[in-house]
Design an enzyme around this catalytic site. Structure first.
Site, mmCIF file in Angstrom:
data_model
loop_
_atom_site.group_PDB
_atom_site.id
_atom_site.type_symbol
_atom_site.label_atom_id
_atom_site.label_comp_id
_atom_site.label_asym_id
_atom_site.label_seq_id
_atom_site.Cartn_x
_atom_site.Cartn_y
_atom_site.Cartn_z
ATOM 1 N N LYS A 84 0.870 -1.188 0.000
ATOM 2 C CA LYS A 84 0.000 0.000 0.000
ATOM 3 C C LYS A 84 0.899 1.228 0.000
ATOM 4 O O LYS A 84 2.079 1.178 0.345
ATOM 5 C CB LYS A 84 -0.930 0.013 1.214
ATOM 6 C CG LYS A 84 -0.224 -0.013 2.591
ATOM 7 C CD LYS A 84 0.257 1.333 3.083
ATOM 8 C CE LYS A 84 0.935 1.223 4.444
ATOM 9 N NZ LYS A 84 1.630 2.491 4.850
ATOM 10 N N GLY A 102 10.776 -2.247 5.878
ATOM 11 C CA GLY A 102 11.236 -0.939 6.310
ATOM 12 C C GLY A 102 10.980 0.128 5.273
ATOM 13 O O GLY A 102 11.727 1.101 5.159
ATOM 14 N N ALA A 103 9.883 -0.034 4.519
ATOM 15 C CA ALA A 103 9.626 0.833 3.369
ATOM 16 C C ALA A 103 8.385 1.698 3.526
ATOM 17 O O ALA A 103 8.130 2.567 2.697
ATOM 18 C CB ALA A 103 9.494 -0.019 2.107
ATOM 19 N N GLY A 104 7.584 1.459 4.565
ATOM 20 C CA GLY A 104 6.315 2.167 4.686
ATOM 21 C C GLY A 104 5.276 1.670 3.712
ATOM 22 O O GLY A 104 4.319 2.372 3.391
ATOM 23 N N LEU A 105 5.450 0.425 3.245
ATOM 24 C CA LEU A 105 4.546 -0.151 2.251
ATOM 25 C C LEU A 105 3.631 -1.229 2.835
ATOM 26 O O LEU A 105 2.769 -1.764 2.136
ATOM 27 C CB LEU A 105 5.355 -0.747 1.088
ATOM 28 C CG LEU A 105 6.197 0.257 0.289
ATOM 29 C CD1 LEU A 105 7.069 -0.488 -0.736
ATOM 30 C CD2 LEU A 105 5.313 1.280 -0.413
ATOM 31 N N GLY A 106 3.838 -1.575 4.103
ATOM 32 C CA GLY A 106 2.928 -2.508 4.773
ATOM 33 C C GLY A 106 3.059 -3.955 4.341
ATOM 34 O O GLY A 106 2.095 -4.718 4.478
ATOM 35 N N GLY A 107 4.227 -4.357 3.867
ATOM 36 C CA GLY A 107 4.376 -5.728 3.359
ATOM 37 C C GLY A 107 4.070 -6.795 4.389
ATOM 38 O O GLY A 107 3.322 -7.734 4.121
ATOM 39 N N SER A 144 0.367 -6.872 5.211
ATOM 40 C CA SER A 144 -0.390 -7.494 4.131
ATOM 41 C C SER A 144 -0.289 -9.014 4.203
ATOM 42 O O SER A 144 -1.283 -9.722 4.058
ATOM 43 C CB SER A 144 0.124 -6.985 2.782
ATOM 44 O OG SER A 144 -0.615 -7.534 1.717
ATOM 45 N N ASP A 201 -1.757 -1.381 10.463
ATOM 46 C CA ASP A 201 -2.007 -1.428 9.018
ATOM 47 C C ASP A 201 -2.790 -2.664 8.589
ATOM 48 O O ASP A 201 -3.339 -2.700 7.485
ATOM 49 C CB ASP A 201 -0.686 -1.404 8.229
ATOM 50 C CG ASP A 201 0.002 -0.052 8.267
ATOM 51 O OD1 ASP A 201 -0.630 0.924 8.712
ATOM 52 O OD2 ASP A 201 1.177 0.027 7.852
#
Length: 273
Positions: A8, A94-99, A102, A134
């Site tokens: 995300k 550690g990317a702010g992508l919610g891996g 998810s 998240d």
């Protein structure tokens, strides 16, 4: 059963106040993007549930992985047979992508379907909220205005079809707790929900991420990525979550070879929304 847990991005992120419990009330719009891990869940060969992780290296014991935590959270509510879980990590951490979030939510969705448990989305979101702020978003996996600690959600009308997205994650990571500690909570003059309702061409300079003022100076690699993306003339660009990824939304196709050359050493995704 094979699923593809996606990442995300955050469109805007206002940190409104610090709560008595130490967490923060925020407002943000989360949007799914097609950067995906691969999750397979099958009946166990043995008598115990197992988790096998491949792809990106994950420094995490099996029982502390959010996928296993999701299995245990559902197991605490209903009897589950053992399963073998295979997770291939593709989304950078550690990317702010919610891996990781998810992966956990897709595990709940898969187990619910695989064993015909009959949980609806609201019930799965409730369980997901115990795993991370998240996680409930990925149960619905559609654009959502997220408030409270991020777990209170309502759908938003947002149509980005026909736009391209570039996401770049440099080889740094931003600890979320540390990122929050350097922010100054405040109520914005214009709520994110109002900005999102206006054309995307009006977002730049109005739709902000409250982590950027402290994160970008502390992490020059992230600032350099944002500067490079802005030089490509996107319609809108911002950091996602607390970083370290930065995304740009474009009204035209982006050439992948050019991206790879410009952002050597970074993890990148180019996709159509």
């Amino acid at each position: 059963m094979i699923l593809f847990p996606n990442a995300k991005i955050n469109l805007g992120l206002d940190i409104l106040r610090k709560r008595p419990d130490g967490y923060h009330d925020i407002e943000t719009v989360m949007v799914p993007v097609p950067w995906c891990d691969v999750l397979e869940i099958v009946p166990a060969k043995g008598s115990e549930t197992t988790l096998t992780v491949s792809g990106r290296k994950v420094e995490c014991p099996m029982e502390k992985n959010l996928v296993m935590k999701a299995y245990r959270a559902l197991e605490a509510e209903v009897s589950l047979p053992p399963v073998d879980i295979y997770l291939r990590k593709i989304i950078p951490d550690g990317a702010g992508l919610g891996g990781g979030s998810s992966d956990a939510s897709f595990t709940l969705l898969a187990l619910n379907e695989l064993f015909s448990l009959g949980y609806n989305r609201e019930e799965l979101a409730r369980i997901a909220s115990t795993l991370g702020s998240d996680c409930p978003f990925f149960i619905y996996n559609t654009p959502m205005l997220c408030t409270g600690t991020g777990t209170d959600m309502e759908p938003v009308e947002l149509d980005l079809k026909g736009h391209s997205i570039l996401i770049v994650k440099p080889q740094v990571s931003v600890p979320t707790a540390a990122a929050y500690s350097h922010t100054t909570p405040a109520i914005p003059s214009t709520p994110i929900r109002d900005i999102i309702a206006s054309p995307i061409s009006s977002w730049e300079g109005r739709l902000k991420n409250d982590f950027e003022p402290s994160v970008l100076p502390a992490y020059p690699a992230i600032a350099d990525v944002k500067r490079s993306i802005k030089e490509m003339n996107p319609i809108y660009t911002a950091m996602s979550g607390s970083g370290a990824s930065v995304f740009g939304i474009f009204g035209n196709d982006i050439l992948s070879p050019v991206i790879r050359e410009r952002f050597q050493g970074c993890d990148t995704l180019v996709a159509t929304l």
